[in-house]
Design an enzyme around this catalytic site. Structure first.
Site, PDB file in Angstrom:
ATOM      1  N   LEU A 147      40.195   9.413 -43.393  1.00  0.00           N
ATOM      2  CA  LEU A 147      39.938   8.455 -44.471  1.00  0.00           C
ATOM      3  C   LEU A 147      39.033   9.004 -45.564  1.00  0.00           C
ATOM      4  O   LEU A 147      38.686   8.270 -46.485  1.00  0.00           O
ATOM      5  CB  LEU A 147      39.306   7.176 -43.893  1.00  0.00           C
ATOM      6  CG  LEU A 147      40.121   6.453 -42.813  1.00  0.00           C
ATOM      7  CD1 LEU A 147      39.344   5.248 -42.290  1.00  0.00           C
ATOM      8  CD2 LEU A 147      41.482   6.026 -43.342  1.00  0.00           C
ATOM      9  N   GLY A 149      37.451  10.922 -48.864  1.00  0.00           N
ATOM     10  CA  GLY A 149      37.969  11.030 -50.217  1.00  0.00           C
ATOM     11  C   GLY A 149      38.962   9.928 -50.502  1.00  0.00           C
ATOM     12  O   GLY A 149      38.678   8.750 -50.399  1.00  0.00           O
ATOM     13  N   ASP A 206      31.146  16.236 -47.227  1.00  0.00           N
ATOM     14  CA  ASP A 206      29.802  16.628 -46.808  1.00  0.00           C
ATOM     15  C   ASP A 206      29.302  15.781 -45.646  1.00  0.00           C
ATOM     16  O   ASP A 206      28.545  16.264 -44.801  1.00  0.00           O
ATOM     17  CB  ASP A 206      28.839  16.501 -47.995  1.00  0.00           C
ATOM     18  CG  ASP A 206      29.204  17.440 -49.133  1.00  0.00           C
ATOM     19  OD1 ASP A 206      29.853  18.470 -48.860  1.00  0.00           O
ATOM     20  OD2 ASP A 206      28.853  17.145 -50.291  1.00  0.00           O
ATOM     21  N   LEU A 208      31.062  14.474 -43.065  1.00  0.00           N
ATOM     22  CA  LEU A 208      31.609  14.968 -41.800  1.00  0.00           C
ATOM     23  C   LEU A 208      30.940  16.279 -41.403  1.00  0.00           C
ATOM     24  O   LEU A 208      30.632  16.497 -40.228  1.00  0.00           O
ATOM     25  CB  LEU A 208      33.120  15.156 -41.917  1.00  0.00           C
ATOM     26  CG  LEU A 208      33.820  15.695 -40.664  1.00  0.00           C
ATOM     27  CD1 LEU A 208      33.623  14.744 -39.481  1.00  0.00           C
ATOM     28  CD2 LEU A 208      35.308  15.924 -40.923  1.00  0.00           C
ATOM     29  N   SER A 320      34.634  13.288 -51.274  1.00  0.00           N
ATOM     30  CA  SER A 320      34.476  12.701 -52.602  1.00  0.00           C
ATOM     31  C   SER A 320      33.787  13.645 -53.576  1.00  0.00           C
ATOM     32  O   SER A 320      34.080  13.632 -54.771  1.00  0.00           O
ATOM     33  CB  SER A 320      33.677  11.397 -52.501  1.00  0.00           C
ATOM     34  OG  SER A 320      34.327  10.474 -51.651  1.00  0.00           O
TER      35      SER A 320
END
Length: 607
Positions: A147, A149, A206, A208, A320
């Site tokens: 999930l 971005g 970043d 994760l 993102s």
């Protein structure tokens, strides 16, 4: 095969002589009369080079009998001699456009010969040569965030997975099902099982990567808490703090608060040299250990600890912002990152250890350890992340929306910050008394230091990765002095934000990052204290980050301190920190940088 070379047909070029050297193979046109057409063909195909380095070759394989095209020209078209059927093999390598920085591109060289055995001999010889590249991973654990971005995680992995398969890199793929999934998996993984892998890959952003980092280090990084200034008070009974921390590890159950913020604790015995270079710590080199399933010394398996000379982390960007990837490779491209991983590129990366002493002013002292690879921020930075949690349905746009909402509130926070000052460090070293009246009393250094940008083969990062003493002699820009007792400097007042950049934190909105000259592995944090100021001034400051080549840290209400450690104290009841995009509620923290604590599958940014 060695020396003068052997005649082969190269697809799209024609007949060439291929010679093998120590570091690669090269080819030249076999007949002078056709050399011009061969090289004009290469010019028309910019992906082709006349020399292939084994360090850039990731696979070689036999192909079925098929066409090998001659160079295109009008005469060949008229005569109908474009394709020739023969035995073939293909070399998979990477190429770069001549304009840098630029993404890595997979490239194929198809060679042909009438004799099948000749093709097999070439394939086996090239395989032997590329297998000598010892830094390449053989087995990887891969976490895919479905999930992140705009939901690109699974799609990006499907794009790059064939590259790993072609390079014969084994992958154990885990699609995360919930927050904390990667952390729980790695924190509970036995050292025996972890040793089966050469690294862990995050297909995500970043956040994760931060989860993976904390899962690995929570029980495998052995060092003391950050140093604290006199009067902070929490080290009066250091052994008790360490005992409390070790007990937390033995239980290894997550509290509700911890689960919300990337759960984890760290096992760190007492050490009176918290600023000791991590390269001098005692960590297991997996490459020199037995990776079989048979335990060593009876039932005991050698412990995996960090820093570690072999084990590496990697990121295939799907988030993102992907600040860590942009700061370490210069490219936000999944294929580039995958190729860097497959080819075994390596850099060291500083990590910030963040110890939360109290979650709120009324809470009891309960040290909790987190790690951050890019940034730790309070105030504006923390509030944006907290606000964005309400708007997850908006996707990446939630950060712009939340940032605008928090900016318009223009909220400042009373806080005290103490940082370790080094003699050559460029900073606004105003005392607490000088700062009591606000911005006007700051002594601003008009002559700012010369920026040394971190890049591929950075001398500062290479020098500081060997030893502290050598780095001083080799890197005068590393801002380190041989001061035995670094001085603590206090700064207090109302701050719009307090941030510590471990790396430059480049992203698409801030092309130079938060700190343009931050290095990947120099052992320093860049402490940014943004004092309360009028809203238009703060807007002016923020907009400077969007302009390449600007200097957003030149304002008088901005303090920039290059330091190894700092301590933060606030009386705010709902204080939150942003650690690589993950939230941590804390009103009292101490932070220190560990030089080169982890290794990354990357080669540094080309700038």
């Amino acid at each position: 095969m060695e020396g003068g070379g052997e005649a082969l047909f190269l697809d799209g070029v024609g007949e060439v002589t291929v010679a093998v050297g120590d570091d690669g193979l090269s080819f030249q046109p076999l007949h002078q009369e056709v050399s011009s057409s061969c090289w004009s063909s290469i010019i028309m195909q910019p992906k082709l080079e006349s020399k292939l380095k084994f360090s850039d070759v990731y696979a070689v394989e036999l192909l079925e009998v098929g066409p090998v095209c001659e160079p295109w020209n009008a005469r060949a078209t008229v005569q109908g001699k474009i394709n020739t059927e023969m035995n073939r093999f293909v070399i998979h390598t990477v190429t770069r456009p001549r304009k840098r920085p630029s993404p890595w591109v997979p490239c194929e060289y198809i060679f042909g010969h009438k004799d099948q055995q000749t093709c097999k001999t070439w394939v086996e010889h090239i395989k032997t040569c590329i297998n000598k590249e010892q830094d390449r991973p053989k087995s990887l654990m891969v976490f895919v965030h479905p999930l992140c971005g705009k939901g690109r995680g699974c799609k990006n992995w499907e794009t790059v997975a064939p590259l790993f398969e072609r390079a014969k890199v084994k992958t154990k793929v885990i699609v995360t099902q919930r927050a904390g999934h990667a952390y729980d998996t790695l924190a509970s993984l036995s050292d025996k099982d972890l040793k089966k892998f050469d690294g862990v890959i995050a297909v995500g952003g970043d956040g994760l990567f931060n989860e993976i980092l904390n899962g690995l280090l929570s029980t495998r990084h052995t060092n003391s808490y950050p140093p604290t200034p006199e009067g902070f008070g929490y080290f009066r009974n250091n052994m008790k703090c360490q005992e409390h921390r070790n007990n937390d590890l033995s239980n290894s159950e997550l509290t509700g608060d911890d689960a919300n913020a990337i759960s984890g604790s760290s096992n760190t015995p007492d050490d009176h040299e918290p600023l000791l270079s991590t390269t001098r710590s005692t960590g297991l080199d997996i490459s020199s250990s037995d990776s079989s399933d048979e335990p060593c010394n009876g039932d005991q398996v050698p412990l995996v600890s960090f820093p570690n000379n072999w084990f590496r982390l990697g990121i295939i960007p799907s988030g993102s912002t992907d600040a860590i990837v942009l700061s370490t490779t210069g490219e936000r491209d999944p294929v580039t990152s995958a190729l860097l991983i497959i080819l075994g590129r390596r850099i060291s990366l500083d990590i910030a250890q963040v110890v939360r002493w109290k979650s709120s002013p009324s809470a009891e002292v309960s040290p909790t350890v987190r790690y951050a690879a890019s940034f730790a921020g309070y105030g504006f930075y923390g509030e944006v992340i907290r606000e964005s949690e309400k708007y997850r349905w908006m996707g990446p746009a939630r950060y712009d929306f939340s940032g605008t909402m928090v900016f318009l509130k223009h909220r400042s926070y009373e806080a005290k910050v103490a940082f370790l000052e080094n003699g050559n460090t460029h900073s606004l070293t105003a005392s607490a008394e000088n700062n009591a009246n606000g911005v006007q009393t700051l002594q601003y250094h008009q002559n700012r230091h010369r920026k040394t940008i971190c890049r591929t083969n950075c001398l500062i990062c290479k020098g500081t990765s060997t030893s502290e003493q050598n780095s001083e002699d080799e890197n005068p820009d590393s801002s380190r002095t041989a001061c035995e007792t670094p001085k603590w400097v206090w700064s207090k007042g109302r701050f719009l934000s307090v941030g510590a950049a471990v790396i430059s934190c480049r992203n698409e909105r801030a092309p130079d990052g938060l700190v343009a000259d931050a290095h990947l592995s120099d052992g320093f944090l860049h402490l940014l204290l943004i004092r309360d100021c009028p809203l238009p001034f703060y807007l002016w400051h923020l907009t400077q980050f969007t302009k390449k080549g600007s200097d957003p840290l030149s304002f008088k209400f901005v303090e920039h301190h290059k330091t190894q450690a700092f301590t933060f104290i606030s009386s705010h009841d709902e204080s939150v920190w942003n650690l690589d995009g993950e939230l941590l509620q804390a009103c009292e923290v101490s932070v220190q940088a560990f030089r080169g604590l982890v290794n990354l599958f990357a080669s540094g940014p080309e700038v």
